[in-house]
Every structure is written in structure tokens, then in C-alpha cells.
Design a protein around this motif. Sequence first.
Motif, PDB file in Angstrom:
ATOM      1  N   GLU A 283      -9.453 -55.623  20.055  1.00  0.00           N
ATOM      2  CA  GLU A 283     -10.404 -55.268  21.114  1.00  0.00           C
ATOM      3  C   GLU A 283     -11.037 -53.911  20.838  1.00  0.00           C
ATOM      4  O   GLU A 283     -12.252 -53.719  21.039  1.00  0.00           O
ATOM      5  CB  GLU A 283      -9.692 -55.258  22.463  1.00  0.00           C
ATOM      6  N   LEU A 284     -10.239 -52.953  20.376  1.00  0.00           N
ATOM      7  CA  LEU A 284     -10.774 -51.630  20.077  1.00  0.00           C
ATOM      8  C   LEU A 284     -11.750 -51.689  18.904  1.00  0.00           C
ATOM      9  O   LEU A 284     -12.795 -51.029  18.922  1.00  0.00           O
ATOM     10  CB  LEU A 284      -9.627 -50.669  19.765  1.00  0.00           C
ATOM     11  N   THR A 285     -11.446 -52.486  17.890  1.00  0.00           N
ATOM     12  CA  THR A 285     -12.360 -52.655  16.761  1.00  0.00           C
ATOM     13  C   THR A 285     -13.686 -53.233  17.220  1.00  0.00           C
ATOM     14  O   THR A 285     -14.763 -52.784  16.793  1.00  0.00           O
ATOM     15  CB  THR A 285     -11.730 -53.575  15.702  1.00  0.00           C
ATOM     16  N   GLN A 286     -13.632 -54.225  18.081  1.00  0.00           N
ATOM     17  CA  GLN A 286     -14.860 -54.841  18.589  1.00  0.00           C
ATOM     18  C   GLN A 286     -15.654 -53.850  19.436  1.00  0.00           C
ATOM     19  O   GLN A 286     -16.886 -53.773  19.340  1.00  0.00           O
ATOM     20  CB  GLN A 286     -14.511 -56.075  19.410  1.00  0.00           C
ATOM     21  N   PHE A 287     -14.957 -53.094  20.273  1.00  0.00           N
ATOM     22  CA  PHE A 287     -15.612 -52.113  21.141  1.00  0.00           C
ATOM     23  C   PHE A 287     -16.326 -51.052  20.321  1.00  0.00           C
ATOM     24  O   PHE A 287     -17.519 -50.785  20.512  1.00  0.00           O
ATOM     25  CB  PHE A 287     -14.560 -51.476  22.053  1.00  0.00           C
ATOM     26  N   LEU A 288     -15.613 -50.428  19.392  1.00  0.00           N
ATOM     27  CA  LEU A 288     -16.210 -49.367  18.573  1.00  0.00           C
ATOM     28  C   LEU A 288     -17.277 -49.912  17.638  1.00  0.00           C
ATOM     29  O   LEU A 288     -18.357 -49.333  17.489  1.00  0.00           O
ATOM     30  CB  LEU A 288     -15.113 -48.658  17.771  1.00  0.00           C
ATOM     31  N   GLY A 289     -16.977 -51.044  17.003  1.00  0.00           N
ATOM     32  CA  GLY A 289     -17.926 -51.614  16.054  1.00  0.00           C
ATOM     33  C   GLY A 289     -19.210 -52.061  16.722  1.00  0.00           C
ATOM     34  O   GLY A 289     -20.304 -51.936  16.148  1.00  0.00           O
ATOM     35  N   GLY A 290     -19.111 -52.582  17.950  1.00  0.00           N
ATOM     36  CA  GLY A 290     -20.316 -53.014  18.656  1.00  0.00           C
ATOM     37  C   GLY A 290     -21.250 -51.863  18.953  1.00  0.00           C
ATOM     38  O   GLY A 290     -22.480 -51.983  18.813  1.00  0.00           O
TER      39      GLY A 290
ATOM     40  N   LYS B 260      -8.064 -42.783  19.690  1.00  0.00           N
ATOM     41  CA  LYS B 260      -7.130 -43.888  19.439  1.00  0.00           C
ATOM     42  C   LYS B 260      -7.563 -44.664  18.195  1.00  0.00           C
ATOM     43  O   LYS B 260      -6.728 -45.040  17.355  1.00  0.00           O
ATOM     44  CB  LYS B 260      -7.095 -44.816  20.658  1.00  0.00           C
ATOM     45  N   GLY B 261      -8.881 -44.881  18.065  1.00  0.00           N
ATOM     46  CA  GLY B 261      -9.383 -45.584  16.889  1.00  0.00           C
ATOM     47  C   GLY B 261      -9.120 -44.836  15.600  1.00  0.00           C
ATOM     48  O   GLY B 261      -8.807 -45.442  14.565  1.00  0.00           O
ATOM     49  N   ARG B 262      -9.234 -43.500  15.623  1.00  0.00           N
ATOM     50  CA  ARG B 262      -8.933 -42.705  14.431  1.00  0.00           C
ATOM     51  C   ARG B 262      -7.454 -42.815  14.060  1.00  0.00           C
ATOM     52  O   ARG B 262      -7.097 -42.914  12.886  1.00  0.00           O
ATOM     53  CB  ARG B 262      -9.305 -41.241  14.675  1.00  0.00           C
ATOM     54  N   GLU B 263      -6.594 -42.780  15.062  1.00  0.00           N
ATOM     55  CA  GLU B 263      -5.167 -42.917  14.792  1.00  0.00           C
ATOM     56  C   GLU B 263      -4.838 -44.260  14.133  1.00  0.00           C
ATOM     57  O   GLU B 263      -3.956 -44.347  13.276  1.00  0.00           O
ATOM     58  CB  GLU B 263      -4.376 -42.784  16.102  1.00  0.00           C
ATOM     59  N   ARG B 264      -5.572 -45.302  14.528  1.00  0.00           N
ATOM     60  CA  ARG B 264      -5.305 -46.646  14.025  1.00  0.00           C
ATOM     61  C   ARG B 264      -6.138 -46.984  12.795  1.00  0.00           C
ATOM     62  O   ARG B 264      -6.048 -48.098  12.268  1.00  0.00           O
ATOM     63  CB  ARG B 264      -5.592 -47.680  15.131  1.00  0.00           C
TER      64      ARG B 264
ATOM     65  N   ALA C 230      -6.847 -45.659  26.858  1.00  0.00           N
ATOM     66  CA  ALA C 230      -7.210 -46.147  25.524  1.00  0.00           C
ATOM     67  C   ALA C 230      -6.128 -47.055  24.953  1.00  0.00           C
ATOM     68  O   ALA C 230      -6.417 -47.932  24.122  1.00  0.00           O
ATOM     69  CB  ALA C 230      -7.448 -44.959  24.595  1.00  0.00           C
ATOM     70  N   ASP C 231      -4.890 -46.886  25.395  1.00  0.00           N
ATOM     71  CA  ASP C 231      -3.800 -47.713  24.873  1.00  0.00           C
ATOM     72  C   ASP C 231      -3.804 -49.125  25.440  1.00  0.00           C
ATOM     73  O   ASP C 231      -3.036 -49.984  24.982  1.00  0.00           O
ATOM     74  CB  ASP C 231      -2.452 -47.047  25.170  1.00  0.00           C
ATOM     75  N   LEU C 232      -4.632 -49.368  26.448  1.00  0.00           N
ATOM     76  CA  LEU C 232      -4.736 -50.716  27.005  1.00  0.00           C
ATOM     77  C   LEU C 232      -5.474 -51.657  26.073  1.00  0.00           C
ATOM     78  O   LEU C 232      -5.419 -52.878  26.245  1.00  0.00           O
ATOM     79  CB  LEU C 232      -5.437 -50.669  28.364  1.00  0.00           C
ATOM     80  N   MET C 233      -6.199 -51.090  25.091  1.00  0.00           N
ATOM     81  CA  MET C 233      -6.917 -51.899  24.104  1.00  0.00           C
ATOM     82  C   MET C 233      -6.042 -52.121  22.881  1.00  0.00           C
ATOM     83  O   MET C 233      -5.502 -51.167  22.313  1.00  0.00           O
ATOM     84  CB  MET C 233      -8.213 -51.203  23.660  1.00  0.00           C
ATOM     85  N   GLY C 234      -5.925 -53.364  22.469  1.00  0.00           N
ATOM     86  CA  GLY C 234      -5.284 -53.663  21.202  1.00  0.00           C
ATOM     87  C   GLY C 234      -6.225 -53.388  20.051  1.00  0.00           C
ATOM     88  O   GLY C 234      -7.404 -53.080  20.246  1.00  0.00           O
ATOM     89  N   ASP C 235      -5.733 -53.523  18.835  1.00  0.00           N
ATOM     90  CA  ASP C 235      -6.549 -53.215  17.659  1.00  0.00           C
ATOM     91  C   ASP C 235      -7.803 -54.069  17.603  1.00  0.00           C
ATOM     92  O   ASP C 235      -8.897 -53.572  17.288  1.00  0.00           O
ATOM     93  CB  ASP C 235      -5.724 -53.411  16.386  1.00  0.00           C
TER      94      ASP C 235
END
Length: 535
Positions: A489-496, A142-146, A482-487
Motif C-alpha cells: 500500500e505504501l509503495t502504491q501511495f508513494l509511487g502514484g 517510513k518509505g525511506r526506512e523500507r 504511517a505504520d498502518l500502511m503495509g509495503d
Amino acid sequence: MTASRLDGSSSSTRGAPPSPLAPRDDRARRPVRRVVIAGGGTAGWMMAACLGKILGRLLEIRLVESDEIGTVGVGEATIPTMLTFHRLLGIDEREFMAETQATFKLGIQFEGWRDQGQDYIHSFGDTGRDHWTAGFQHFWHKGRERGLASDYGDYCLELRAAQEGRFVHQPDPRGDGLNYAFHLDATRYGLFLRRFSEGFGVQRIEGRIAEVLRHEDGDLKALRLQDGAVIDGDLFIDCTGMRSLLLGQTLGVPYEDWSHWLPCDRAIAVQTASVRDPVPFTRSIAHPWGWQWQIPLQHRIGNGVVFSSRHVDESEARETLLRHIEGERLTEPRVIRFQPGQREVVWSRNCVGVGLASGFLEPLESTSIHLIQRSAIRLMQLFPKDGIRQSDIDEYNRQMNEEMAHIRDFIVLHYHLTQRDDAPLWRECREMPIPDTLRHRLALFRESGRVVRMPFELFADNSWVQVMLGQGLMPEQHHPSADLMGDAELTQFLGGIRDQIERTVRQMPTHAQYLARLGVAGASSAARPVTPASA
């Protein structure tokens, strides 16, 4: 599949035994008190170490080997299951590393397997953090798509540590240790285990096997050596390498040929002196007709090529290998011929085949020593007390066959899932029919991003994900979780996850610094020249 025999030097047998695969007559059951291991090397001495440590007080254990017979001796890279084996036996890691000149290993770097100039690492670690509904790869997808995610490997501590050439047992305050294995000197490892085994009463007998004697019912009875000595036993373990003197030649267990899936049938090995600090990973470098390995030990490099004799002759493969090595050559290149596959059963009557005597899978994922270890552990779990039962034989064979098929599929994956179009070998591998079990795994990941792992399989979900992504297979969709995360939240999750890994890696010492800190290099016993152990 078509069964074929591997031929070698013959041994004579006595009597006219029934089919080697026929069930035993329970009325002829014999208590197991004497175990005879035919052959030494890594396989023989790993079996002796396990038997001696666990059952040495109950059994008479004898190992027959000859200094005149050399080992294949190229399996110098391992996987993390070796740590479990050493813990079960109580082997001290520092002593083992000093004796075998071992280094740490965090994974394998595959160079040019997906396509020329494209590399990736199959590491031993976990990647990211899974949700109970879906693996991390779904959130990464999902992160790659976004446009929010970097390379999949950036979210794995072991992979990033390998890329940076760093290692430490406990890399952060949470106490999470790295998943690791070893590069080791296989000859020294055999000698190390010999000393260990003899401490638990295992008796080594020097000699060459001249004849295999059998009971009237077809079971193995004894080994007659060239000097006339007769070594009687109740249970025999065949560690005679590709000759498979007991299981294959004497009991006649057929060999199942897997060369239609695994095209390589030759290897050439050579050792060179180290010219730089060892990296904590194995290198696997694709060539038009096969691949090359580089395994860094403390004192030298293990080098070799695995190739298809249908696509290149030995002289060209040898010259290519010698052009791609560094450092003083310590040995002459040695050719090893093999046929990928396995015996139809690995336990027949009162004989268990171990290591190359039971089958051969090329060392692409460093599973050779693991399979020996699994043979030893399974035999301990199913060891007969008052006689060998057919149910134990059947269960042992079932488990070993399933594990071999799983590992086979994982290795076939590397050949089949490639984008290379520069040579006939790779084009043939892309187009070849593959096992149904592998076809299902590939379709499942391609269509949904899912990986399903069956109980007791060696390679975990993340291993399959790393290799499938590394070879260029991208899922068509991800799990709805994975779609339950907005951009944000997903950025924070992956970046952390990525930032924590980068901070941890920066704090780790280099691999060479950590080896020096442990004080495992330069042990006097390890520095002495050694004579190759026998197979």
C-alpha cells in the motif's frame, strides 16, 4: 539582546519630545487626513500603491523622493505572497511582467549549504499528500526506512518543474495551478508602481529632506526640504532605507542587533547580460565566508555575494563574485554595508517604518519585498480614522515583531543546521547559541518528525521540512499512522504521487517557451533605459 544604533546623516529636530516609546496622550489625537511617505524605491511606491488604491479618495497622499539618492536595489526575487498583493490592487500580471522584465520563480536552489557538493531546492509547492494526523514527511520517512521512497523532492510538482526548467500556470486537467513567484527588475517595479499610484491621486514631490519638524508633544509635524518647501502630514511613513531618517534618527527608536545569529554584514551586487534561457528558480551558492545569489530576469542576471567582513575582506569577496559570473558586465560592483536586525518598534507615535528603515534581514529567502507588502496590508487593516490609538500601534508592532522573528529563525536555520567544516564561518554557525523558538522547532522535528505552524506565520510546514531535510536533519521516528500502511500500500501511495508528477512535468513547456507564449518580453516601455528611483 543588546540594542545598538545605526548611524547615518543627521537631521535636525525641534523641541524636547518625550520618550519615542511613550504612549500617546489621547487628548492630543489628530485626525489622519494627510499621509507623507518619505522615500521612494520599492518600499515607498508599494506603500503609495496600496494607500492610493484603497484610501486614495479619502486621503491626501504625498511621496517625497530625490533622484539624487539611489536605492539598495538588490531585492529582485520574491515569494508567492506577491500574487496576493497584486490581486488586492488589481494589477494585471502580464503588464507587470512586461514592464519589469520579470520571470517566474518556483523556489530557491541551495548549493553547498548542507555540505560542499550537496544541493537541494526549497520550492514553493506542497509535497505529497498529508493525512489529518500527520504530514506527508511521516509516510515518506517510513518509505525511506523500507527502501520504498525516492528523494523527498520527487513528490513535489513545483520542485520537479524547477529542476527540469519548466513552467505553466495550469499544469494538469485538475486545474491545480503551480505556486510561484517572480524574479523582477526592482527599479522598473518602482517606476511601474509610481505610474499606478499616480493614477489614484498620489502626488510625487522631488526633493531632499533637510529637516524633520515636530509638534510640541513629540509627534512628527512636517518635512522641510532643501528648497525650503514644507510638507505637512498627520501620518508619516519612513521609507528612507537604512538611514531610517524619521523612525531611527528623529524619533530615536533603538535598533536591535541580530549579528550574533546572522554573521553576514556586507553585500556586493553586480548585473550581467543574460547568456542563456532563464531558469525558474533563484540560485544560492555557499562560499567559505558567505553565499552568492543568481537571479535570472528576461534581459539580465542579478548577481551578488553576501558575506561576513570578519571572515573575508571586500576585495577577495569582490574577486570571487567576478570569477563566478557569466555574460557582459552591465554595472560596476557595488558594496552594501548592513547590520542584521530590526527597530525595537516599527510604528512609533505617528510614524511607521517600512522596508530597510525598520530593519534588515539578508535576502536569503527573498523576504524583503514580502515584508514591505505585509507592512502595507497591516497598515490598511489598522488604519486610523479619527486619530492614532496606542492600541493600534501596539497591535501593529506585535504582529510585525512576530513575523520578523519567524523569518529570522528560518534564515538562521540555514546557517546553523550545516555539516560544513571547511571554514571558520560555518563552524561558528554550527556551534552558536540559537533563539529558543528555533531550538524548539529543530528538537521537535529531530525527535518526532513534527512541524507545528502558528497562525499567520509566513513559512508553511513544507518549507521547514524541505530546508531541514535539505540541511541534513533526519527525524528519529515517524507518526504511527504511517505504520498502518503495509509495503504494498505504501509503495502504491508513494509511487502514484511521483508518477503523476512526472507525467505532468513532461507535458509542461519550458520556462522560456512559456514566457514567449505569454508575450511578456520586449515591451517598448520596459525596453527603455531607466533612471534608478530613489530610496
